[in-house]
Design an enzyme around this catalytic site. Sequence first.
Site, mmCIF file in Angstrom:
data_model
loop_
_atom_site.group_PDB
_atom_site.id
_atom_site.type_symbol
_atom_site.label_atom_id
_atom_site.label_comp_id
_atom_site.label_asym_id
_atom_site.label_seq_id
_atom_site.Cartn_x
_atom_site.Cartn_y
_atom_site.Cartn_z
ATOM 1 N N LYS A 35 12.307 6.518 20.936
ATOM 2 C CA LYS A 35 13.659 6.081 21.287
ATOM 3 C C LYS A 35 14.236 7.076 22.283
ATOM 4 C CE LYS A 35 17.332 3.640 18.910
ATOM 5 N NZ LYS A 35 16.928 2.288 19.293
ATOM 6 N N GLU A 37 8.309 -6.566 22.843
ATOM 7 C CA GLU A 37 9.684 -6.644 22.330
ATOM 8 C C GLU A 37 10.650 -6.920 23.467
ATOM 9 O OE1 GLU A 37 11.491 -3.009 20.853
ATOM 10 O OE2 GLU A 37 9.921 -1.791 21.713
HETATM 11 C C1 LIG Z 1 16.564 1.033 18.704
HETATM 12 C C2 LIG Z 1 15.558 0.063 19.201
HETATM 13 C C3 LIG Z 1 15.149 -1.040 18.429
HETATM 14 C C4 LIG Z 1 15.770 -1.376 17.097
HETATM 15 O O1 LIG Z 1 15.526 -0.408 16.122
HETATM 16 P P1 LIG Z 1 16.427 -0.314 14.813
HETATM 17 O O2 LIG Z 1 15.926 0.899 14.130
HETATM 18 O O3 LIG Z 1 16.177 -1.545 14.027
HETATM 19 O O4 LIG Z 1 17.830 -0.217 15.275
HETATM 20 C C5 LIG Z 1 14.167 -1.870 18.942
HETATM 21 N N1 LIG Z 1 13.611 -1.642 20.154
HETATM 22 C C6 LIG Z 1 13.989 -0.604 20.920
HETATM 23 C C7 LIG Z 1 13.339 -0.415 22.254
HETATM 24 C C8 LIG Z 1 14.964 0.272 20.466
HETATM 25 O O5 LIG Z 1 15.326 1.313 21.254
#
Ligand SMILES: *Cc1c(COP(=O)(O)O)cnc(C)c1O
Length: 342
Positions: free
Chosen positions: A184, A220
């Site tokens: 992240k 995703e």
């Molecule tokens: C934060 C994020 C998510 C969702 O993650 P959660 O932990 O469910 O909030 C999905 N994909 C990406 C690229 C993200 O940065």
Amino acid sequence: MQKKDINWGELGFGYQVTEARYVSEYKDGSWDEGRITEDANIVLNECAGVLQYAQTVFEGLKAYTTEDGRIVCFRPDLNAARLVDSCRRLEIPPFPEDRFVEAVVETVKANAAYVPPYGSGATLYIRPYIFGTNPVIGVKPADEYQFRIFVTPVGPYFKGGVKPIVIRVSDVDRAAPHGTGDIKAGLNYAMSLHNIVDAHAKGFDENMYLDPATRTKVEETGGANFIFVSADGQTLITPKSGSILPSITRRSLMYVAEHYLGMKVEHREVLFSELDNFSECGLCGTAAVISPVGKINDHGREICFPSGMEDMGPVTRKLYETLTGIQMGHIEAPEGWIKEIL
Ligand SMILES: *Cc1c(COP(=O)(O)O)cnc(C)c1O
């Protein structure tokens, strides 16, 4: 405690400054004890590592008021662990996991007046992040960092009810195989900005990214994982790949499907060509929990899910209601999922 005079029902998903935030500084090889500060601004050298080479990672989670008036947050230990993984990949000294959870608790406590009341639909969004602060001009990791947490009250993601969204298959890739797609980090978002602006300009809500190596498998969107429901409604299917960010919402939904709804769960590679077989599709993440997807546009060819464009599909709705029920405290949570704050 007197709540702030905020029209909770009218809040959007935006930043609103609150009184208190957390900061800990890393210097000479260790993190200091950390503190709450009222100063929302950060003064940095022009050559700070974060400004020149994007050395920064972040997290996102929420605090809620439960039906019986407690303030809680949801699985912060998983955010703590994921932040450590993100740090390792970008050569950032990890912030200790137990201290992360304590810092979240301390920050939310200091901002208790901003935690939206139960039933308002609003929540307190919590944003922890770390960035390199000292001057770095030759390419190398910084020596000094800040770990910070701010919070901001946010409104219900879908005002006036949930409507299924329309997404398109992207021609731009999000994350290379063996790259940084599974952490992240802001760097994964910077590259997505042009593509999301372009998608919106063309009438789509989101981009569906496929695996860059073969463009045959579903990965995703820019900021949410996919969930799919099989034609018979019995199985929850979620894409698996080393370049997908491991969403905590997705992992929680897999558990809910299996242990609360008696479904089968498959976490595996999902071919784009399989999508015609599914009955429901959704995007999941902390911000919206689940956004139902009604339609996917693949260069003019439309994949229309049987759940349609009017409402969430029946399985998606059960998943959504069960998980939000656990978060808001009216459905019993699995051991360790709910962290009490106040
Ligand atoms: C934060 C994020 C998510 C969702 O993650 P959660 O932990 O469910 O909030 C999905 N994909 C990406 C690229 C993200 O940065």
